[in-house]
Design an enzyme around this catalytic site. Structure first.
Site, PDB file in Angstrom:
ATOM      1  N   ARG A   1      27.993 -35.968  -0.068  1.00 11.38           N
ATOM      2  CA  ARG A   1      29.320 -35.382  -0.295  1.00 11.38           C
ATOM      3  C   ARG A   1      30.352 -35.876   0.723  1.00 11.38           C
ATOM      4  O   ARG A   1      30.080 -35.976   1.915  1.00 11.38           O
ATOM      5  CB  ARG A   1      29.213 -33.853  -0.200  1.00 11.38           C
ATOM      6  CG  ARG A   1      30.551 -33.159  -0.212  1.00 11.38           C
ATOM      7  CD  ARG A   1      30.449 -31.733  -0.618  1.00 11.38           C
ATOM      8  NE  ARG A   1      29.816 -30.881   0.382  1.00 11.38           N
ATOM      9  CZ  ARG A   1      29.658 -29.567   0.228  1.00 11.38           C
ATOM     10  NH1 ARG A   1      30.047 -28.975  -0.889  1.00 11.38           N
ATOM     11  NH2 ARG A   1      29.087 -28.847   1.177  1.00 11.38           N
TER      12      ARG A   1
ATOM     13  N   ARG B   1      31.074 -33.505   5.960  1.00 14.14           N
ATOM     14  CA  ARG B   1      31.058 -32.242   6.703  1.00 14.14           C
ATOM     15  C   ARG B   1      29.914 -32.251   7.701  1.00 14.14           C
ATOM     16  O   ARG B   1      28.809 -32.688   7.389  1.00 14.14           O
ATOM     17  CB  ARG B   1      30.888 -31.070   5.720  1.00 14.14           C
ATOM     18  CG  ARG B   1      32.196 -30.537   5.217  1.00 14.14           C
ATOM     19  CD  ARG B   1      32.018 -29.524   4.138  1.00 14.14           C
ATOM     20  NE  ARG B   1      31.081 -28.463   4.443  1.00 14.14           N
ATOM     21  CZ  ARG B   1      30.840 -27.419   3.638  1.00 14.14           C
ATOM     22  NH1 ARG B   1      31.475 -27.325   2.478  1.00 14.14           N
ATOM     23  NH2 ARG B   1      29.972 -26.490   3.973  1.00 14.14           N
TER      24      ARG B   1
ATOM     25  N   ARG C   1      27.674 -13.367   0.845  1.00 15.09           N
ATOM     26  CA  ARG C   1      26.496 -14.150   1.244  1.00 15.09           C
ATOM     27  C   ARG C   1      25.299 -13.232   1.532  1.00 15.09           C
ATOM     28  O   ARG C   1      24.209 -13.725   1.770  1.00 15.09           O
ATOM     29  CB  ARG C   1      26.767 -14.937   2.526  1.00 15.09           C
ATOM     30  CG  ARG C   1      27.675 -16.145   2.385  1.00 15.09           C
ATOM     31  CD  ARG C   1      27.013 -17.284   1.661  1.00 15.09           C
ATOM     32  NE  ARG C   1      27.007 -18.563   2.317  1.00 15.09           N
ATOM     33  CZ  ARG C   1      28.000 -19.461   2.274  1.00 15.09           C
ATOM     34  NH1 ARG C   1      29.111 -19.210   1.647  1.00 15.09           N
ATOM     35  NH2 ARG C   1      27.854 -20.633   2.864  1.00 15.09           N
TER      36      ARG C   1
ATOM     37  N   ARG D   1      20.705 -24.270   6.154  1.00 13.50           N
ATOM     38  CA  ARG D   1      21.582 -23.531   5.225  1.00 13.50           C
ATOM     39  C   ARG D   1      20.788 -23.063   4.007  1.00 13.50           C
ATOM     40  O   ARG D   1      21.014 -21.963   3.498  1.00 13.50           O
ATOM     41  CB  ARG D   1      22.760 -24.408   4.794  1.00 13.50           C
ATOM     42  CG  ARG D   1      23.791 -24.574   5.893  1.00 13.50           C
ATOM     43  CD  ARG D   1      24.716 -25.733   5.631  1.00 13.50           C
ATOM     44  NE  ARG D   1      25.569 -25.515   4.474  1.00 13.50           N
ATOM     45  CZ  ARG D   1      26.136 -26.508   3.779  1.00 13.50           C
ATOM     46  NH1 ARG D   1      25.928 -27.766   4.109  1.00 13.50           N
ATOM     47  NH2 ARG D   1      26.915 -26.227   2.770  1.00 13.50           N
TER      48      ARG D   1
ATOM     49  N   LYS E   1      29.594 -24.787  -6.431  1.00 13.87           N
ATOM     50  CA  LYS E   1      30.480 -23.609  -6.477  1.00 13.87           C
ATOM     51  C   LYS E   1      31.946 -24.016  -6.227  1.00 13.87           C
ATOM     52  O   LYS E   1      32.835 -23.568  -6.937  1.00 13.87           O
ATOM     53  CB  LYS E   1      30.071 -22.563  -5.426  1.00 13.87           C
ATOM     54  CG  LYS E   1      28.673 -21.994  -5.616  1.00 13.87           C
ATOM     55  CD  LYS E   1      28.394 -20.854  -4.659  1.00 13.87           C
ATOM     56  CE  LYS E   1      28.382 -21.258  -3.187  1.00 13.87           C
ATOM     57  NZ  LYS E   1      27.295 -22.206  -2.825  1.00 13.87           N
TER      58      LYS E   1
HETATM   59  P1  AMP Z   1      30.481 -23.088   2.584  1.00 14.27           P
HETATM   60  O1  AMP Z   1      31.678 -23.959   2.608  1.00 14.27           O
HETATM   61  O2  AMP Z   1      30.603 -21.931   1.625  1.00 14.27           O
HETATM   62  O3  AMP Z   1      29.197 -23.870   2.376  1.00 14.27           O
HETATM   63  O4  AMP Z   1      30.373 -22.414   4.034  1.00 14.27           O
HETATM   64  C1  AMP Z   1      30.203 -23.198   5.199  1.00 14.27           C
HETATM   65  C2  AMP Z   1      29.742 -22.320   6.341  1.00 14.27           C
HETATM   66  O5  AMP Z   1      30.739 -21.314   6.604  1.00 14.27           O
HETATM   67  C3  AMP Z   1      28.461 -21.537   6.071  1.00 14.27           C
HETATM   68  O6  AMP Z   1      27.291 -22.296   6.343  1.00 14.27           O
HETATM   69  C4  AMP Z   1      28.635 -20.360   7.036  1.00 14.27           C
HETATM   70  O7  AMP Z   1      28.375 -20.743   8.364  1.00 14.27           O
HETATM   71  C5  AMP Z   1      30.126 -20.075   6.933  1.00 14.27           C
HETATM   72  N1  AMP Z   1      30.433 -19.093   5.853  1.00 14.27           N
HETATM   73  C6  AMP Z   1      31.151 -19.310   4.714  1.00 14.27           C
HETATM   74  N2  AMP Z   1      31.249 -18.201   3.974  1.00 14.27           N
HETATM   75  C7  AMP Z   1      30.570 -17.241   4.648  1.00 14.27           C
HETATM   76  C8  AMP Z   1      30.279 -15.862   4.395  1.00 14.27           C
HETATM   77  N3  AMP Z   1      30.698 -15.244   3.279  1.00 14.27           N
HETATM   78  N4  AMP Z   1      29.555 -15.185   5.329  1.00 14.27           N
HETATM   79  C9  AMP Z   1      29.135 -15.774   6.463  1.00 14.27           C
HETATM   80  N5  AMP Z   1      29.351 -17.076   6.751  1.00 14.27           N
HETATM   81  C10 AMP Z   1      30.061 -17.807   5.861  1.00 14.27           C
END
Ligand code: AMP
Length: 221
Positions: A127, A160, A88, A171, A13
């Site tokens: 990554r 990360r 989400r 996740r 994404k």
């Molecule tokens: P990502 O970079 O999108 O994989 O997000 C990393 C982490 O940020 C996720 O595992 C969540 O803990 C938090 N996070 C990101 N976007 C959201 C969202 N829309 N709602 C809740 N938690 C989020």
């Protein structure tokens, strides 16, 4: 254009959103990136969010929605945006519809980047992300020219915290429990475009662009 990219962690994404935003001149809004900035700056939101992020859990909706509302009204998002990592869950999707509705706007298309678990684990566990500019690399698929150094800005690359194996599993579980139901939600709104995202990023990007062009053509009729 207002576009959502849906899909499990590791679907690509972020990569697709960055490329699309550049090509279509739209804002790239990643709630994950926004949260990581808050964490890096040690803000009250960052301090609260990091507890959930480290466990691979979702940050509570009220915090995320407040952050999104602030971001969506910024100037660069007025002509349109690509949302990456939001919504989400169903509550976030409904809230987004409500916010946009109040602005007389709506989502145009939702791309579901379907990815197999094997590819997800392979992508996430290798990554590397630039601390400075956020560019993504991969230990084997897309290694940087110099070890752990960003090709674009010379920043340091890191893994990360939530890309470690145990957190990846959590996740994914959260994704299947909370986020996957959004596929139905947007299918009912006739906005969903289902694509396989196991292929190379350039191929996936071209498929997305083609669908956007078809959508534009359909608006002209
Ligand atoms: P990502 O970079 O999108 O994989 O997000 C990393 C982490 O940020 C996720 O595992 C969540 O803990 C938090 N996070 C990101 N976007 C959201 C969202 N829309 N709602 C809740 N938690 C989020």
């Amino acid at each position: 254009m207002r576009i959502i990219l849906l899909g499990p962690p590791g679907a690509g994404k972020g990569t697709q959103a960055k490329a699309l935003a550049k090509r279509l001149n739209l804002a790239h809004i990643s709630t994950g990136d926004l949260l990581r900035q808050e964490v890096a700056q040690n803000t009250p939101l960052g301090k609260e969010a990091v507890i959930y992020m480290q466990k691979g859990e979702l940050v509570p909706d009220d915090l995320i929605i407040q952050m999104l509302e602030k971001r969506i009204v910024q100037l660069d998002a007025q002509a349109g945006f690509i949302l990456d990592g939001y919504p989400r869950n169903l509550a976030q999707a409904k809230k987004l519809d409500q916010i946009l509705n109040n602005m007389n706007k709506s989502i145009d298309l939702v791309f579901y980047l379907d990815t197999t678990e094997k590819v997800i684990i392979q992508r996430l566990s290798g990554r590397l992300v630039c601390k400075n500019c956020g560019a993504n690399f991969h230990l084997t698929n897309m290694p940087p020219k110099k070890d752990r150094i960003c090709d674009f800005c010379g920043g340091q690359l890191y893994q990360r915290e939530d890309d470690k194996e145990q957190t990846i599993k959590k996740r994914l579980l959260v994704y299947y429990q909370e986020t996957a139901s959004l596929i139905d939600y947007y299918q009912q709104q006739k906005k969903l475009v289902h694509l396989s995202a196991d292929e190379e990023a350039e191929l996936v990007l071209e498929k997305i662009i083609q669908k956007i062009e078809t959508y534009h053509d359909s608006l002209k009729i």
